[in-house]
Design a protein around this motif. Structure first.
Motif, PDB file in Angstrom:
ATOM      1  N   PHE A 153       0.830  -1.199   0.000  1.00 41.41           N
ATOM      2  CA  PHE A 153       0.000   0.000   0.000  1.00 41.41           C
ATOM      3  C   PHE A 153       0.868   1.255   0.000  1.00 41.41           C
ATOM      4  O   PHE A 153       0.658   2.178  -0.800  1.00 41.41           O
ATOM      5  N   VAL A 154       1.853   1.283   0.877  1.00 41.50           N
ATOM      6  CA  VAL A 154       2.717   2.463   0.986  1.00 41.50           C
ATOM      7  C   VAL A 154       3.484   2.698  -0.315  1.00 41.50           C
ATOM      8  O   VAL A 154       3.543   3.824  -0.834  1.00 41.50           O
ATOM      9  N   LEU A 155       4.037   1.612  -0.882  1.00 40.00           N
ATOM     10  CA  LEU A 155       4.821   1.766  -2.101  1.00 40.00           C
ATOM     11  C   LEU A 155       3.940   2.095  -3.300  1.00 40.00           C
ATOM     12  O   LEU A 155       4.365   2.814  -4.214  1.00 40.00           O
ATOM     13  N   SER A 156       2.718   1.597  -3.316  1.00 35.26           N
ATOM     14  CA  SER A 156       1.785   1.926  -4.396  1.00 35.26           C
ATOM     15  C   SER A 156       1.410   3.403  -4.343  1.00 35.26           C
ATOM     16  O   SER A 156       1.341   4.082  -5.381  1.00 35.26           O
ATOM     17  N   VAL A 157       1.162   3.917  -3.133  1.00 30.23           N
ATOM     18  CA  VAL A 157       0.869   5.344  -2.978  1.00 30.23           C
ATOM     19  C   VAL A 157       2.064   6.173  -3.420  1.00 30.23           C
ATOM     20  O   VAL A 157       1.923   7.192  -4.110  1.00 30.23           O
ATOM     21  N   ALA A 158       3.278   5.695  -3.052  1.00 25.26           N
ATOM     22  CA  ALA A 158       4.497   6.411  -3.444  1.00 25.26           C
ATOM     23  C   ALA A 158       4.649   6.419  -4.964  1.00 25.26           C
ATOM     24  O   ALA A 158       5.024   7.444  -5.558  1.00 25.26           O
ATOM     25  N   ALA A 159       4.342   5.273  -5.618  1.00 26.89           N
ATOM     26  CA  ALA A 159       4.448   5.195  -7.078  1.00 26.89           C
ATOM     27  C   ALA A 159       3.455   6.143  -7.743  1.00 26.89           C
ATOM     28  O   ALA A 159       3.789   6.827  -8.715  1.00 26.89           O
ATOM     29  N   ALA A 160       2.222   6.177  -7.202  1.00 28.50           N
ATOM     30  CA  ALA A 160       1.211   7.082  -7.755  1.00 28.50           C
ATOM     31  C   ALA A 160       1.640   8.538  -7.604  1.00 28.50           C
ATOM     32  O   ALA A 160       1.449   9.356  -8.511  1.00 28.50           O
ATOM     33  N   CYS A 161       2.235   8.866  -6.468  1.00 25.22           N
ATOM     34  CA  CYS A 161       2.726  10.229  -6.242  1.00 25.22           C
ATOM     35  C   CYS A 161       3.897  10.549  -7.168  1.00 25.22           C
ATOM     36  O   CYS A 161       4.013  11.672  -7.680  1.00 25.22           O
ATOM     37  N   PHE A 162       4.762   9.562  -7.382  1.00 27.53           N
ATOM     38  CA  PHE A 162       5.892   9.740  -8.288  1.00 27.53           C
ATOM     39  C   PHE A 162       5.385  10.056  -9.690  1.00 27.53           C
ATOM     40  O   PHE A 162       5.891  10.958 -10.374  1.00 27.53           O
ATOM     41  N   TYR A 163       4.354   9.303 -10.113  1.00 24.32           N
ATOM     42  CA  TYR A 163       3.771   9.565 -11.423  1.00 24.32           C
ATOM     43  C   TYR A 163       3.114  10.945 -11.440  1.00 24.32           C
ATOM     44  O   TYR A 163       3.141  11.644 -12.464  1.00 24.32           O
ATOM     45  N   GLY A 164       2.534  11.355 -10.303  1.00 31.29           N
ATOM     46  CA  GLY A 164       1.955  12.686 -10.211  1.00 31.29           C
ATOM     47  C   GLY A 164       2.985  13.777 -10.423  1.00 31.29           C
ATOM     48  O   GLY A 164       2.712  14.781 -11.089  1.00 31.29           O
ATOM     49  N   VAL A 165       4.189  13.589  -9.859  1.00 32.24           N
ATOM     50  CA  VAL A 165       5.279  14.552 -10.060  1.00 32.24           C
ATOM     51  C   VAL A 165       5.664  14.606 -11.537  1.00 32.24           C
ATOM     52  O   VAL A 165       5.867  15.681 -12.110  1.00 32.24           O
TER      53      VAL A 165
END
Length: 468
Positions: A153-165
């Motif tokens: 969950f944490v890494l998926s949220v981080a990946a989504a945020c990375f894509y957001g950047v």
């Protein structure tokens, strides 16, 4: 009702940002509906205003107050500038309500508002997101069980945020908010899926950022850091490795896979002959020439591009065709005039976004903008029809150079401008800086995604020119 209003406002926000899909009329309707819902939203949350003078202001409360105040000011600017430019919903208002620089204000406020609204959502989503975090014990002192799910969950949220950047950069948000980009570049042939995916990722990034910042203000940095460290040390290595591989794959796909799919799997086709075939118009003795500027012939396109996703390009059976080129051909077929292309010595990049940046450098004199002088002797013509796209709110620099390097005194110049929502921008006013030709007020603007079906509009315009 409150939840329904909030969800509807969020959906309308996404639609409002998709100006190039909706067109100007529906953009105005959507914006007006959002403002009405904004008023309803504030009425439903009137208790917040009543509580402003009560209680103690800690860091979290100050943070929310500042965000809300900025958002209210931004939405008011959006509505006022939008009303000032309205051609549909508020067209009944007198011209006296127009605001100088309304377009620039609206552009800045639109992109800043999107981020502020996302931030605002993040400050109020703790109920929904908090339940998820509690379910997987994300911020809990007890870390037994659910290890893999928690890490994933944490890494998926981080990946989504990375894509957001990544999407934030690709969509040039900072350029629009800072005012360094004065005109919004849209990819009119882009699949809506990619557009909304990017904007959803950007919204998610700011929602999560606001949620975590609020958590930071409420719990304190030291407590959060200690909990996060405990979470990491108590997870088994295999969970972290598997989750890391999955997230890495998602990040790589976001950076390379999405770009590749967008570039190679979005055919934009046009039947050039059908789009430009027309009967001849009597130009009443006017001896004219058509001069146009387009990316085709002035761009180093990748060899494997046979279908394009761009506001200024399309494909006719694998042959690239530019918007201005297609319009120039319509004019040439209708008038019998010969069409000539403005050709640059320095070619543009294949990427539309990179082309926009290179055009900006030309404006600032940081890039060569020399053109080829292979036009016929212009003294024989009394009429020049100039076709070009609106770049950075004005004429492209190669078009400026054509005007300054060719003597057009005594000729009448007619302008046809393609645009993505900016209309003529300042192009018509700026034209007088570069030529002594007589500038006709009978100019024509064509919206980018209407180019292929613009023949009737172009014919009507040419008949008006012939009768002047």
């Amino acid at each position: 009702m409150r939840t329904a209003v909030n969800i509807l406002m969020t959906l309308l926000l996404m639609v409002a940002m998709a100006y190039h899909y909706t067109g100007p009329m529906w953009h105005e309707i959507t914006g007006t509906a959002m403002f009405v819902l904004f008023i309803i939203h504030n009425a439903l949350n009137y208790r917040w205003y009543k509580s402003l003078a009560k209680g103690r202001y800690n860091a979290a409360r100050v943070f929310m107050l500042v965000t809300n105040c900025l958002l209210i000011a931004d939405i008011l600017l959006l509505m006022l500038s939008g009303i000032s430019m309205s051609f549909y919903v508020f067209k009944f208002l007198p011209d006296s309500v127009s605001i100088p620089s309304a377009r620039s204000i609206h552009l800045i406020a639109s992109y800043a508002g999107f981020l502020l609204i996302s931030f605002h959502i993040g400050l109020h989503i703790r109920g929904v997101f908090g339940k998820i975090c509690n379910k997987i014990k994300l911020f809990s002192e007890k870390q037994k069980g659910l290890g893999f799910i928690r890490v994933l969950f944490v890494l998926s949220v981080a990946a989504a945020c990375f894509y957001g950047v990544y999407a934030l950069k690709e969509r040039n948000f900072w350029g629009y908010i800072s005012g360094s980009s004065m005109f919004a570049f849209f990819d009119y042939e882009e699949l809506p899926l990619w557009f909304f995916l990017d904007y959803a990722a950007i919204m998610f990034l700011f929602v999560i950022s606001a949620f975590l910042l609020q958590k930071l203000f409420a719990a304190g940095l030291k407590t959060i850091a200690e909990t996060a460290l405990r979470n990491i040390t108590e997870h088994k290595v295999r969970y972290s490795v598997i989750s890391g591989i999955l997230v890495l794959a998602a990040v790589l796909f976001a950076i390379f896979g999405v770009s590749y799919i967008r570039r190679h799997f979005q055919p934009v086709e046009v039947d050039r002959m059908t789009a430009t075939q027309t009967e001849r118009i009597d130009m009443k003795g006017k001896n004219g020439i058509v001069v146009y500027f387009t990316r085709v012939g002035n761009t180093d396109f990748a060899e494997d591009i046979d279908a394009v996703s761009s506001a200024s390009l399309m494909s006719d059976g694998g042959t690239l065709v530019g918007n201005s080129e297609l319009l120039a051909e319509m004019i040439a077929n209708a008038t019998g005039y010969t069409a000539y292309a403005i050709k640059t010595k320095n070619k543009y990049s294949s990427s539309y976004i990179d082309t926009g940046r290179e055009a900006g450098k030309e404006m600032r004199g940081e890039r060569s903008s020399e053109i080829e002088q292979d036009f016929p002797e212009l003294a024989q013509y009394d009429t020049v029809i100039l076709v070009y796209p609106l770049w950075w709110g004005t004429l492209p620099v190669p078009v400026q150079r054509f005007l300054t390097e060719n003597k057009l005194e005594g000729k009448t110049l007619y302008s046809l401008v393609t645009h993505g929502g900016g209309g003529f921008g300042s192009a018509l006013q700026d034209t007088s800086k570069y030529t002594a030709a007589k500038l006709s007020p009978d100019a024509l603007s064509v919206y980018d995604d209407e180019v292929t079906a613009a023949l009737p509009k172009v014919l009507s315009w040419l008949e008006k020119i012939a009768n002047n």
